[in-house]
Structure formats: C-alpha cells, structure tokens
Design a protein around this motif. Structure first.
Motif, PDB file in Angstrom:
ATOM      1  N   ASP A   5       0.836  -1.190   0.000  1.00 37.93           N
ATOM      2  CA  ASP A   5       0.000   0.000   0.000  1.00 37.93           C
ATOM      3  C   ASP A   5       0.877   1.247   0.000  1.00 37.93           C
ATOM      4  N   ARG A   6       0.729   2.032  -1.058  1.00 39.10           N
ATOM      5  CA  ARG A   6       1.375   3.330  -1.097  1.00 39.10           C
ATOM      6  C   ARG A   6       0.317   4.368  -0.735  1.00 39.10           C
ATOM      7  N   LYS A   7       0.648   5.617  -0.782  1.00 37.02           N
ATOM      8  CA  LYS A   7      -0.312   6.621  -0.328  1.00 37.02           C
ATOM      9  C   LYS A   7      -1.505   6.723  -1.267  1.00 37.02           C
ATOM     10  N   THR A   8      -1.265   6.657  -2.577  1.00 34.38           N
ATOM     11  CA  THR A   8      -2.348   6.895  -3.535  1.00 34.38           C
ATOM     12  C   THR A   8      -2.695   5.684  -4.385  1.00 34.38           C
ATOM     13  N   VAL A   9      -1.878   4.650  -4.344  1.00 33.86           N
ATOM     14  CA  VAL A   9      -2.192   3.413  -5.061  1.00 33.86           C
ATOM     15  C   VAL A   9      -1.844   2.235  -4.168  1.00 33.86           C
ATOM     16  N   SER A  32      -3.255  12.911  -9.257  1.00 36.70           N
ATOM     17  CA  SER A  32      -2.328  13.905  -8.725  1.00 36.70           C
ATOM     18  C   SER A  32      -0.930  13.544  -9.211  1.00 36.70           C
ATOM     19  N   MET A  33       0.012  14.438  -8.990  1.00 38.63           N
ATOM     20  CA  MET A  33       1.384  14.143  -9.387  1.00 38.63           C
ATOM     21  C   MET A  33       1.923  12.955  -8.596  1.00 38.63           C
ATOM     22  N   GLN A  34       1.572  12.876  -7.312  1.00 42.37           N
ATOM     23  CA  GLN A  34       2.034  11.749  -6.514  1.00 42.37           C
ATOM     24  C   GLN A  34       1.423  10.448  -7.006  1.00 42.37           C
ATOM     25  N   MET A  35       0.143  10.476  -7.325  1.00 45.48           N
ATOM     26  CA  MET A  35      -0.494   9.259  -7.821  1.00 45.48           C
ATOM     27  C   MET A  35       0.159   8.797  -9.118  1.00 45.48           C
ATOM     28  N   ASP A  37       3.229   9.385 -10.088  1.00 46.17           N
ATOM     29  CA  ASP A  37       4.560   8.864  -9.761  1.00 46.17           C
ATOM     30  C   ASP A  37       4.474   7.461  -9.187  1.00 46.17           C
ATOM     31  N   GLU A  38       3.519   7.255  -8.274  1.00 49.17           N
ATOM     32  CA  GLU A  38       3.391   5.944  -7.652  1.00 49.17           C
ATOM     33  C   GLU A  38       2.880   4.907  -8.648  1.00 49.17           C
ATOM     34  N   MET A  39       1.975   5.307  -9.530  1.00 50.59           N
ATOM     35  CA  MET A  39       1.511   4.393 -10.567  1.00 50.59           C
ATOM     36  C   MET A  39       2.652   4.016 -11.502  1.00 50.59           C
ATOM     37  N   ALA A  40       3.442   5.006 -11.903  1.00 51.49           N
ATOM     38  CA  ALA A  40       4.571   4.722 -12.789  1.00 51.49           C
ATOM     39  C   ALA A  40       5.566   3.777 -12.118  1.00 51.49           C
ATOM     40  N   GLY A  41       5.834   3.989 -10.829  1.00 53.51           N
ATOM     41  CA  GLY A  41       6.745   3.093 -10.121  1.00 53.51           C
ATOM     42  C   GLY A  41       6.218   1.673 -10.070  1.00 53.51           C
ATOM     43  N   ALA A  42       4.915   1.525  -9.835  1.00 45.77           N
ATOM     44  CA  ALA A  42       4.312   0.195  -9.806  1.00 45.77           C
ATOM     45  C   ALA A  42       4.341  -0.464 -11.179  1.00 45.77           C
ATOM     46  N   LEU A  43       4.162   0.335 -12.222  1.00 45.47           N
ATOM     47  CA  LEU A  43       4.216  -0.208 -13.580  1.00 45.47           C
ATOM     48  C   LEU A  43       5.632  -0.676 -13.929  1.00 45.47           C
ATOM     49  N   ASP A  84       6.074  18.529 -14.583  1.00 51.33           N
ATOM     50  CA  ASP A  84       4.733  18.879 -14.131  1.00 51.33           C
ATOM     51  C   ASP A  84       3.803  17.688 -14.314  1.00 51.33           C
ATOM     52  N   LEU A  85       2.523  17.906 -14.109  1.00 51.15           N
ATOM     53  CA  LEU A  85       1.558  16.811 -14.196  1.00 51.15           C
ATOM     54  C   LEU A  85       1.520  16.221 -15.599  1.00 51.15           C
ATOM     55  N   LEU A  86       1.624  17.078 -16.626  1.00 46.42           N
ATOM     56  CA  LEU A  86       1.581  16.566 -17.996  1.00 46.42           C
ATOM     57  C   LEU A  86       2.777  15.678 -18.296  1.00 46.42           C
ATOM     58  N   ASP A  87       3.954  16.041 -17.793  1.00 46.77           N
ATOM     59  CA  ASP A  87       5.129  15.189 -17.963  1.00 46.77           C
ATOM     60  C   ASP A  87       4.898  13.836 -17.313  1.00 46.77           C
ATOM     61  N   ARG A  88       4.288  13.850 -16.148  1.00 46.42           N
ATOM     62  CA  ARG A  88       4.042  12.604 -15.422  1.00 46.42           C
ATOM     63  C   ARG A  88       2.987  11.751 -16.129  1.00 46.42           C
ATOM     64  N   VAL A  89       1.960  12.383 -16.673  1.00 46.78           N
ATOM     65  CA  VAL A  89       0.968  11.646 -17.460  1.00 46.78           C
ATOM     66  C   VAL A  89       1.634  10.985 -18.654  1.00 46.78           C
ATOM     67  N   ASP A  90       2.442  11.733 -19.355  1.00 45.13           N
ATOM     68  CA  ASP A  90       3.120  11.208 -20.540  1.00 45.13           C
ATOM     69  C   ASP A  90       3.981  10.001 -20.180  1.00 45.13           C
TER      70      ASP A  90
END
Length: 263
Positions: A5-9, A32-35, A37-43, A84-90
């Motif tokens: 369990d991370r904070k947002t995922v 969010s930006m944290q979500m 980041d955490e999703m990308a780490g899990a992926l 920013d958020l768009l970079d993280r989405v990408d």
C-alpha cells in the motif's frame, strides 16, 4: 502474494497478475502528481518482474478515474525544469502503451477525461455494468493531452468522438462496447474475478509472443499495410530462434502443457 500500500495506489499480486488500484476515492481517484509517480513506479516494477505476466488497473470506490486533479493543477508551484503533471501523465501512460506486458483496464465506475485517456492507453478494457465513460474536458475549458482528441477518433470513429469531446457527456460501458472501446461488460460484482480469470489465462501464454504481438500491433496503427506485414515477418524470424517456440512445438508434439520462459 505481494501486497504493498502506497499513499495513492495499492499494489497486489494475485497469481501472476499485478493489480494496481487507485486509492484517492474521496477525490474521485483524480490523478495527482504523486499518484502518477506511484503508478509509474508500480508499472516499472511489474514490467521488469519476470513473475508478473499481466497488469490490471482499477479504482477504489465507485470511480475508476475522473481525470487530472484540476485543483492541484491550478495551485501547483513548480521549480523551473521540474516535471509537471503533464510530464508525469506522458511517462505513466507511455509505460502502459509500450510496456512489454498486457495491461487491462478494469473499469469499475465513472471514467472521465484523463481517466478515459488512461483506458485508451491500455491493451484491453473490461468494464462493470454500471460504469460510465466520457471525455468531459470541454466542461471545464481544458484541452486533452493524452489521446482525447488524437486517439479517441481512432477507437470509436470520428463522429462519435466529436460528440463526446464537444458535449462533455458520458455514456454507458455497454454503449462503449458497441462503439468498440470496451471489450467486455460484466456485472459489477464480477469485474475483478472476470479480469483475474482472463489474466490467469494470459499467464499460460508465451510472454515473448505477447510482447512481440503488442509491439507490432501498436505500431501497425501508424504505418501502411506493407510496412506492418514486413515488421511482423521480422518479428516472426526473430521469434523462430526463441526458447518459447521450441517449447511450444515440443509440447504440442508431446501432448502436454508448455512451460514458457519468455525468451
């Protein structure tokens, strides 16, 4: 069984499927930006772990994902050069699209804007009967940036895409299945079990075959037919030297279940 369990995922491995569940239900699982980041780490974790054969994305509560966290976007104070958020989405969506393993969206509820774009980045889409999907960017004067205007017309046709883009309305999962975006619609309480049963079947396939199929099929959308066929043949020739094809052919001849290794 891996559970984290991370904070947002939250990350939970069931069999050889890695489930990534968004945990911002009070914020409609907005990204969010944290979500991100955490999703990308899990992926990344899932894509590089040989024990994981497929990834499933889903939301907590009654919402899959309502898009970007617009409050955070409006209040963000970033240092020069900071992503920013768009970079993280990408980055996160790129991992879904180009990662070597199948990614299934388990759409449990309302899915809007960036949430719909995330769904379009996935390889397959299973949805709960009550789920609704739409673009919604126009409702708040926001322009899509991860496939709303660029990819949605390819998925459901130009006129239908324009309707969702311009109106900001959402439609049922079953209608989205009729339009070609959703693969399967199931009763709400059967969504996770249905996705798990499907990914369990994927775990029995050759990871090397699935990896090459995903890559060639994705690129085929952007090239003409002769180029797509040429790339398919190149991948087949490379695959002819793999362990998995030798194992598959041997298992067929010996009438047994193949034990694939992914190379």
């Amino acid at each position: 069984m891996l559970t984290e369990d991370r904070k947002t995922v939250s990350v939970k491995r069931v069999g050889q499927t890695q489930w990534i569940t968004f945990r911002r239900s009070e914020q409609m699982n907005a990204m969010s930006m944290q979500m991100l980041d955490e999703m990308a780490g899990a992926l990344v974790q899932a894509m590089t772990d040989d024990e994981v054969r497929a990834v499933a994305l889903t939301g907590s509560g009654r919402v899959f994902c309502a898009g970007a966290d617009l409050k955070e976007v409006s209040e963000a104070e970033l240092k020069p050069g900071e992503p920013d958020l768009l970079d993280r989405v990408d980055h996160a969506f790129g991992l879904i699209r180009s990662g070597p393993k199948p990614v299934i969206a388990a759409v449990n509820g309302l899915t809007l804007a960036g949430g719909l774009e995330m769904v379009m980045a996935c390889d397959l889409v299973f949805a709960a009967e009550s789920a609704k999907l739409g673009d919604a960017h126009s409702n708040f004067g926001v322009f899509p940036g991860a496939g709303g205007a660029a990819i949605l017309p390819r998925r459901i046709g130009l006129n239908r895409a324009k309707y969702l883009l311009f109106s900001g309305e959402h439609v049922s999962a079953r209608e989205m299945m009729d339009w070609g975006l959703v693969n399967k619609v199931v009763p709400d309480d059967e969504l996770r079990d249905t996705v798990q049963a499907f990914t369990d079947k994927l775990a029995e396939k050759s990871p090397a075959v699935l990896r090459r199929m995903k890559a060639v099929a994705n690129r085929a959308m952007n090239v003409d037919e002769p180029a797509a066929l040429a790339e398919e043949m190149l991948n087949l020739r490379a695959h002819m030297r793999s362990w998995d094809i030798r194992e598959g052919l041997a298992a067929f001849a010996e009438k047994r279940k193949p034990q694939f290794r992914g190379y």
